[in-house]
Write a protein that holds these residues in place. Structure first.
Motif, PDB file in Angstrom:
ATOM      1  N   GLY C 248      39.225  37.584  38.258  1.00  0.00           N
ATOM      2  CA  GLY C 248      40.062  36.706  37.704  1.00  0.00           C
ATOM      3  C   GLY C 248      39.085  35.476  36.842  1.00  0.00           C
ATOM      4  O   GLY C 248      39.754  34.318  37.060  1.00  0.00           O
ATOM      5  N   ASN C 254      43.109  38.571  30.935  1.00  0.00           N
ATOM      6  CA  ASN C 254      44.075  37.327  30.961  1.00  0.00           C
ATOM      7  C   ASN C 254      45.417  37.618  30.160  1.00  0.00           C
ATOM      8  O   ASN C 254      45.182  38.042  28.805  1.00  0.00           O
ATOM      9  CB  ASN C 254      43.665  35.870  30.862  1.00  0.00           C
ATOM     10  CG  ASN C 254      44.468  34.952  30.623  1.00  0.00           C
ATOM     11  OD1 ASN C 254      44.390  34.183  29.752  1.00  0.00           O
ATOM     12  ND2 ASN C 254      45.241  34.797  31.524  1.00  0.00           N
ATOM     13  N   ASP C 258      48.372  35.149  34.077  1.00  0.00           N
ATOM     14  CA  ASP C 258      47.900  36.381  35.004  1.00  0.00           C
ATOM     15  C   ASP C 258      46.792  36.830  34.617  1.00  0.00           C
ATOM     16  O   ASP C 258      46.312  36.946  33.598  1.00  0.00           O
ATOM     17  CB  ASP C 258      48.899  37.472  35.094  1.00  0.00           C
ATOM     18  CG  ASP C 258      50.267  37.304  35.987  1.00  0.00           C
ATOM     19  OD1 ASP C 258      50.180  36.026  36.253  1.00  0.00           O
ATOM     20  OD2 ASP C 258      50.941  38.212  36.328  1.00  0.00           O
ATOM     21  N   TYR C 259      45.884  37.254  35.688  1.00  0.00           N
ATOM     22  CA  TYR C 259      44.716  37.960  35.176  1.00  0.00           C
ATOM     23  C   TYR C 259      44.931  39.425  35.953  1.00  0.00           C
ATOM     24  O   TYR C 259      45.190  39.531  37.284  1.00  0.00           O
ATOM     25  CB  TYR C 259      43.430  37.288  36.141  1.00  0.00           C
ATOM     26  CG  TYR C 259      42.869  36.283  35.273  1.00  0.00           C
ATOM     27  CD1 TYR C 259      41.998  36.161  34.496  1.00  0.00           C
ATOM     28  CD2 TYR C 259      43.585  34.902  35.569  1.00  0.00           C
ATOM     29  CE1 TYR C 259      41.519  35.040  33.886  1.00  0.00           C
ATOM     30  CE2 TYR C 259      43.168  33.706  35.032  1.00  0.00           C
ATOM     31  CZ  TYR C 259      42.145  33.807  33.958  1.00  0.00           C
ATOM     32  OH  TYR C 259      41.918  32.806  33.328  1.00  0.00           O
ATOM     33  N   VAL C 262      43.389  40.688  39.179  1.00  0.00           N
ATOM     34  CA  VAL C 262      43.976  40.021  40.422  1.00  0.00           C
ATOM     35  C   VAL C 262      45.440  40.093  40.620  1.00  0.00           C
ATOM     36  O   VAL C 262      45.930  40.494  41.539  1.00  0.00           O
ATOM     37  CB  VAL C 262      43.431  38.536  40.300  1.00  0.00           C
ATOM     38  CG1 VAL C 262      44.022  37.703  41.583  1.00  0.00           C
ATOM     39  CG2 VAL C 262      41.861  38.390  40.090  1.00  0.00           C
TER      40      VAL C 262
END
Lengths: 343, 348, 279
Positions: C248, C254, C258-259, C262
């Motif tokens: 992340g 990305n 959010d990533y 992750v």
């Protein structure tokens, strides 16, 4: 002096009659004194166009981007695209036409002569005021009045004019559909290749020391390439950020793509990048100086490109951007070309 | 602030010498090849400068970081040798408040979820001796409208304020206190008159007009509402897709990881991290060629939304600190302030 | 996410030996399945749905779904399609070769929350691999779940991956295979996966459906599940994006806040509807 209203009227008229689908020009920037490129598509927007010494940008780049958009979106142009062009912008358009990037009838050139002026070099202004950015500048035809955090200052036009303009012999866009301003072709503010000559007065060791320092500083933001109308390749040979991959591209093709330079911004890779780029611009660079202007770390890239330009001129009598009809430098051959090895 | 003292300007070089002999490498602004950069300071330093061209994020996040070296002799297992960062203690003098706040944001990114060992090692060895901006702001400054201030000590170990003949030094961390304590004798007590002048200088600095993001608090919601707006492509039209905006930014942290070869037989090389940039066309391109952010408009939206929306959703603060570098250095005048304002206007 | 070594260098891969290679599918986009055993007593546990970053030194890294069940401790399984620089290099490796591996990365399928439910697992092409540990884990803990149904489709019978495994679980799970075009001797469904789902009509009552495959397949499977009465909360899928760091920070994957490395790759359709469509 050009009356900016003439440019606006021309653009409005062309758009209203449908003779062009858009006009690429400059408008006032939102961030302070500099103009910014814009694309005007409606007649009523034509009054936003400006013309002053902060119209730095070589708008031929926007023509290239327009062409790429058309190809990418698989659209056909309904009409030519209009472009306001300075002398250097027009020379760049000529090279693009020479290389068949688009056709002459695809473009409507509204030429603007720089006459006895040129564009401002913000660095020269900053150098006069301790590195502080000017917030506003007014030009009265001879002098600039600039406002800065360190006070107001009046600067002579020639003192803060870009080197490329001081050395320019063709402030008038010879290739045009219509043009404004006086034709001052052949004017001489400074000797041609003056900056290069000043630099070359240094000995080899000093020059190498100089370039090492410049290349060490490069952050490889690629602005020099991105801003160059001649760097139109869909895929750039020297880095991975311009890679074209289609669904049918094979794993082999992706895997076998040679990385000529690594992504690390270190001296060897940076030097290879800049030198490769300079070579690819030989006989194509029209010395619009945009690469040097946009470099965020002040690498004097004109020294590389004007070096190639001078070689082309001295060895082959070649003048990039002079005429559409002639062949390009690398595609032409004469019996009396120097260099025995090639024959 | 716990420790507030005066420093005679003439004693700045003595303080720097004391900090240096305390084992710190001191860096300060220097004008070299026409640009302001932080450079190692030998004797003294001129702190009368606008701001450095590149945000000082590279002290903790250099453009190039080697993770490990590898060697693979045919028929054997590859051998890896971890490379730990050589991170000398660096005290950076003259960091501007926008960049101090930038460091706070970088700290969030590199400690969230998993600690980044390289960033952490360098960061813990870096001290920022900030410098309040009490000269008129640059035409592209907009720190106030994004929650900052020209006199903010956020992210700093010490904040210096120029009062003409003297600096006021205010320690903001234990490290800052230690840096001042190392040369205790050089500092004077901040008297009531000094304090009064400091407050006035700070108040004046805060009162100086700047450009502004009109409604920074409303920006995350406005950008969400304006996600599909046509203005993104329109505003990105002149964008040339270079890396200036992100590479100069104090809070852009995206990077690439590549294997760089140093020998072929046996196969030898290094795995290297380098800065990367969401404005480059291949940044999000999948191996298949599919690109989720194919156009300039989607990439501009990503940069602006990350600064003004996504980061806020994750960390409760805007990522942009208003330094104005992406605005002043953009080759074609793309202006994040104008962009945020315009999207907000369109969804209002 | 659990991390056994809090202070370990997340970017430093562990070494793992290829102990088994199975050629699943041939052709330009060939798929091979690899079993990796950690070297030097290293290792990590993973959850269903998580990924790992695999390295070939000198070539680079690729994020690949872990296709084995967390219950399998002795090796980790990866099914890799030959599409790019790193995956091509993988396809040139032999049993005994040693590669790099770091992870685990990403979130997981909420398998324990699904206890007592019917599971409908829908895969297409190489998209069976990321959801396969759901099947193997649920089959191994058979009593925890009600009906287990697997839909899997490929272009032709030659393109079916995990063929033997799919046959082996019949009896404990219902398996619906399909091929895109009719071929001699094929007794199961002919047509695309979404059509097979619609034809077999899985009951949405007390059921979760998990779908993974080409984007176009996912799109139509979800439409058909909705037609059958599945709610957005009952539908799960995985997304992928270009990844570099896995933790992340590098920003490549990305999407919105959010990533994917992750916060993903697993999303319910309800969650995904809130995410910008940048994947």
């Amino acid at each position: 002096m050009i009356n900016v209203q003439d440019i606006r009227d021309t653009a409005r008229d062309l758009l209203a009659k449908g003779e062009v689908r858009a006009v690429i020009g400059w408008r006032a920037g939102s961030r302070g004194m500099a103009a910014e490129p814009c694309v005007v598509t409606k007649p009523e927007e034509a009054d936003s166009l400006v013309w002053d010494p902060t119209c730095y940008h070589n708008l031929a780049l926007q023509l290239v981007n327009d062409r790429k958009d058309l190809v990418h979106s698989k659209k056909t142009a309904t009409a030519p695209i209009g472009i306001v062009a300075k002398g250097c912008d027009a020379r760049a358009i000529v090279v693009l036409l020479q290389e068949h990037y688009f056709k002459r009838e695809d473009v409507y050139i509204i030429g603007v002569s720089c006459e006895n002026s040129g564009v401002l070099d913000e660095r020269k202004v900053k150098a006069q005021v301790g590195g502080f950015a000017p917030s506003a500048a007014a030009f009265d035809g001879d002098n600039f009045s600039v406002k800065t955090a360190k006070g107001d200052k009046k600067l002579a036009g020639r003192e803060v004019m870009a080197d490329r303009c001081l050395e320019c012999r063709t402030p008038f866009p010879k290739e045009n559909n219509t043009a404004f301003g006086d034709d001052k072709t052949g004017r001489e503010f400074d000797a041609q290749f003056a900056a290069l000559a000043r630099f070359e007065a240094n000995d080899e060791a000093a020059r190498w020391e100089f370039w090492q320092r410049q290349f060490d500083r490069c952050i490889r933001c690629f602005a020099c390439r991105s801003v160059c109308p001649m760097c139109f390749c869909d895929e750039c040979v020297v880095d991975s950020i311009e890679m074209k991959i289609a669904p049918e591209t094979t794993a082999e093709e992706k895997a076998n793509r040679i990385r000529w330079i690594e992504r690390s911004a270190v001296r060897s890779e940076n030097a290879t990048y800049h030198m490769t780029r300079a070579l690819h611009l030989a006989g194509r660079c029209v010395d619009c100086g945009e690469c040097e202007r946009v470099c965020p770390v002040n690498i004097p890239l004109r020294l590389l490109n004007t070096k190639m330009e001078r070689e082309a001129r001295e060895a082959f009598g070649f003048d990039p951007g002079a005429s559409i009809g002639g062949p390009s430098l690398v595609a032409s051959f004469r019996d009396d070309d120097p260099g025995e090895f090639i024959r | 602030m716990s420790m507030e003292k005066t420093l005679d300007k003439a004693l700045l070089s003595d303080w720097i010498a004391a900090v240096t002999s305390g084992g710190w490498q001191v860096h300060g602004p220097a004008l070299e090849d026409g640009i302001w950069t932080f450079k190692p300071v030998a004797a003294s330093v001129d702190l009368d400068y606008p701001n450095v061209k590149q945000a000082p994020k590279d002290f903790a996040f250099p453009q190039r970081e080697i993770f490990f070296a590898f060697e693979h002799i045919k028929g054997e297992a590859p051998r890896l040798k971890e490379v730990k960062p050589e991170a000398p203690q660096c005290a950076v003098f003259g960091v501007r408040p926008c960049d101090g706040r930038g460091a706070v944001r970088m700290d969030k990114v590199f400690s969230d979820n998993v600690n980044d060992p390289y960033y952490q090692e360098r960061r813990k060895n870096t001290a920022y001796v900030g410098l309040a901006c009490n000269a008129p702001p640059s035409p592209t400054c907009f720190c106030k409208s994004v929650g900052g201030s020209p006199v903010s000590s956020e992210g700093m170990d010490i904040l210096l304020t120029d009062l003409g003949e003297i600096y006021i030094a205010q320690a903001a961390t234990k490290t800052g206190e230690a840096l001042m304590a190392a040369a205790d004798k050089l500092f004077g007590k901040m008297g009531a008159a000094d304090k009064k002048q400091l407050d006035k200088v700070h108040a004046d600095a805060v009162a100086a007009p700047q450009r502004a993001v009109k409604d920074a608090k409303g920006a995350p919601a406005a950008l969400k509402a304006g996600f599909d707006s046509a203005v993104w492509e329109e505003m990105a039209k002149p964008c040339i897709g270079c890396g200036i905006c992100t590479f100069l930014c104090p809070t852009c942290h995206c990077f690439d990881i590549n294997d760089e070869m140093t020998g072929m037989s046996p196969l030898k090389g290094q795995r290297v991290r380098t800065w990367d940039n969401c404005q480059f066309p291949d940044f999000t391109m999948h191996t298949s060629g599919h690109n989720p952010r194919e156009t300039l408009g989607t990439r501009l939206r990503q940069r602006v939304s990350h600064k003004f929306r996504y980061f806020h959703e994750n960390f409760g603060m805007l990522q942009c600190t208003g330094c104005g570098r992406c605005v002043s250095e953009c080759p074609v005048g793309i202006d994040i302030v104008a962009v945020v304002n315009k999207v907000a206007e369109h969804v209002a | 996410m659990s991390h056994s070594h809090a202070h370990a260098n997340t970017y430093l891969p562990k070494l793992a030996k290829i102990v088994h290679i199975k050629e699943e599918i041939g052709g330009e986009r060939a798929i091979k399945t690899y079993r990796l055993e950690f070297e030097n007593g290293d290792g990590f546990d993973h959850e269903v749905g998580q990924c790992a970053m695999l390295s070939i030194f000198g070539r680079g890294e690729s994020m690949i779904s872990i296709a084995s069940s967390p219950l399998t401790k002795e090796y980790k399984q990866f099914s890799i399609m030959r599409v790019g620089r790193v995956t091509k290099a993988f396809h040139e490796l032999q049993v005994g070769d040693v590669v790099g591996i770091r992870g685990p990365y990403g979130n997981q399928f909420p398998l324990s929350a699904w206890k007592g439910k019917n599971l409908v697992v829908i895969g297409g092409g190489v998209g069976l691999a990321p959801v396969w540990p759901i099947v193997t884990t649920a089959v191994a803990k058979r009593a925890d779940y009600k009906d287990i149904t697997v839909f899997y489709g490929a272009r032709s019978s030659k393109d079916i991956m995990y063929r033997e495994d799919l046959e082996r679980i019949r009896g404990q799970a219902t398996v619906h295979l399909s091929v895109d075009r009719a071929e001699e001797g094929w007794k199961e469904f002919v047509g695309f996966v979404p059509a097979n789902v619609l034809a077999k009509k899985p009951d949405p009552k007390n059921t979760v459906a998990i779908v993974c495959g080409p984007p176009i397949m996912i799109k139509f499977v979800i439409q058909n599940l909705q037609q059958l009465g599945f709610t957005d909360e009952q539908i799960y899928t995985t997304i992928e994006n270009k990844m570099k760091c896995g933790v992340g920070k590098c920003g490549r994957c990305n999407v919105g806040k959010d990533y994917v490395c992750v916060n993903g790759p697993v999303y319910s359709w309800a969650q995904l509807k809130d995410l910008p469509q940048e994947y």
